[in-house]
Design an enzyme around this catalytic site. Structure first.
Site, PDB file in Angstrom:
ATOM      1  N   PHE A  67      15.220 -11.370 -28.107  1.00 19.89           N
ATOM      2  CA  PHE A  67      14.129 -10.539 -28.611  1.00 19.89           C
ATOM      3  C   PHE A  67      14.420  -9.057 -28.434  1.00 19.89           C
ATOM      4  CE2 PHE A  67       9.990  -8.426 -27.472  1.00 19.89           C
ATOM      5  CZ  PHE A  67       9.564  -8.261 -28.784  1.00 19.89           C
TER       6      PHE A  67
ATOM      7  N   HIS B 136      16.044 -14.807 -33.678  1.00 16.95           N
ATOM      8  CA  HIS B 136      15.943 -14.551 -32.235  1.00 16.95           C
ATOM      9  C   HIS B 136      14.777 -15.331 -31.628  1.00 16.95           C
ATOM     10  CE1 HIS B 136      12.233 -12.142 -31.874  1.00 16.95           C
ATOM     11  NE2 HIS B 136      12.554 -11.615 -33.048  1.00 16.95           N
ATOM     12  N   CYS B 137      14.880 -15.604 -30.340  1.00 16.60           N
ATOM     13  CA  CYS B 137      13.749 -16.055 -29.541  1.00 16.60           C
ATOM     14  C   CYS B 137      13.633 -15.037 -28.411  1.00 16.60           C
ATOM     15  CB  CYS B 137      13.945 -17.484 -29.035  1.00 16.60           C
ATOM     16  SG  CYS B 137      15.479 -17.762 -28.116  1.00 16.60           S
ATOM     17  N   ASN B 138      13.082 -15.402 -27.272  1.00 18.42           N
ATOM     18  CA  ASN B 138      12.940 -14.417 -26.201  1.00 18.42           C
ATOM     19  C   ASN B 138      14.304 -14.048 -25.603  1.00 18.42           C
ATOM     20  OD1 ASN B 138      12.014 -12.720 -24.248  1.00 18.42           O
ATOM     21  ND2 ASN B 138      10.624 -14.173 -23.277  1.00 18.42           N
TER      22      ASN B 138
END
Length: 230
Positions: free
Chosen positions: A43, A119-121
């Protein structure tokens, strides 16, 4: 974005990736290109407008745990086209059900000449699982080769056990869809026509059955002595 057919040597080179990249711990906070037009990262990489512009990003897939929605969210909706997926980063989360929508978004973006950041975190488990499934189908790879391909470009990825199981399951799913798509159209047409002809024959038989009298009519010859006994 059409699937790519390559020779064994070409596939081997794609899976191995660039051999001259020295992975550094701080690269976890950056994004990496997995294939032309598709990048993967955390992220934090999506929070820098200058960075996104320098990478010519046009589309962003934001994958987040619902509990993170207050912080992991589209930051520049006026500059980029977003797809936001709310999921749970645990082993019970069904990713296969969500993947077709993400794949269509990525395919459309790249077909239009765009560049997509997924994206993720942390960019470690959740978003890499989607990207592994994408490259698996795009290059028609086994799940192991697809996983290695992504790992060879972003060394820190590690999908959790549940996601890894679904990645393995997706190999059979996409291969089945390819088999159906490659099934000869003519043969399918003949099969449908044969079933149609069979249905017509059945209908004709039913019509004849309806027309056939259930008892003999009065015009048939009748022997009045047939029932007499001597």
């Amino acid at each position: 974005m059409q699937s790519v057919t390559m020779t064994d040597d070409e596939l081997r080179q794609v899976v191995q990736g660039p051999g001259d990249v020295e992975w550094r711990y701080e690269m976890r906070r950056e994004c990496q290109q997995i294939l032309p037009g598709l990048l993967l990262g955390p992220f934090v990489a999506s929070k820098s407008l200058p960075t996104l512009r320098s990478l010519n990003i046009s589309h962003i897939v934001c994958i987040r745990d619902a509990k993170e929605a207050f912080s992991v969210k589209p930051r520049f909706p006026e500059h980029f086209t977003y797809l936001t997926l709310d999921v749970e980063d645990n082993e019970e989360q069904n990713l296969i059900r969500l993947f077709p929508g993400a794949k269509q978004f990525i395919d459309t973006a790249i077909a239009q000449g765009g560049r997509v950041l997924v994206h993720c975190n942390g960019g470690i488990s959740l978003s890499p699982a989607f990207v592994v499934m994408f490259v698996m189908q795009h290059y028609q790879l086994s799940w192991e080769d697809a996983l290695h391909m992504v790992q060879n470009r972003r060394y820190c990825i590690s999908p959790n056990g549940g996601f890894l199981t679904q990645i393995k399951e997706y190999e059979a799913i996409y291969k089945a869809s390819l088999a159906v798509a490659s099934y000869p159209t003519v043969q399918r047409s003949v099969s449908r026509r044969k079933r149609s002809d069979d249905d017509d024959d059945d209908e004709d038989t039913r019509d004849e059955d309806r027309k056939r009298p259930l008892v003999k009519n009065d015009s048939e010859e009748f022997d009045p002595n047939a029932m007499e006994t001597s």
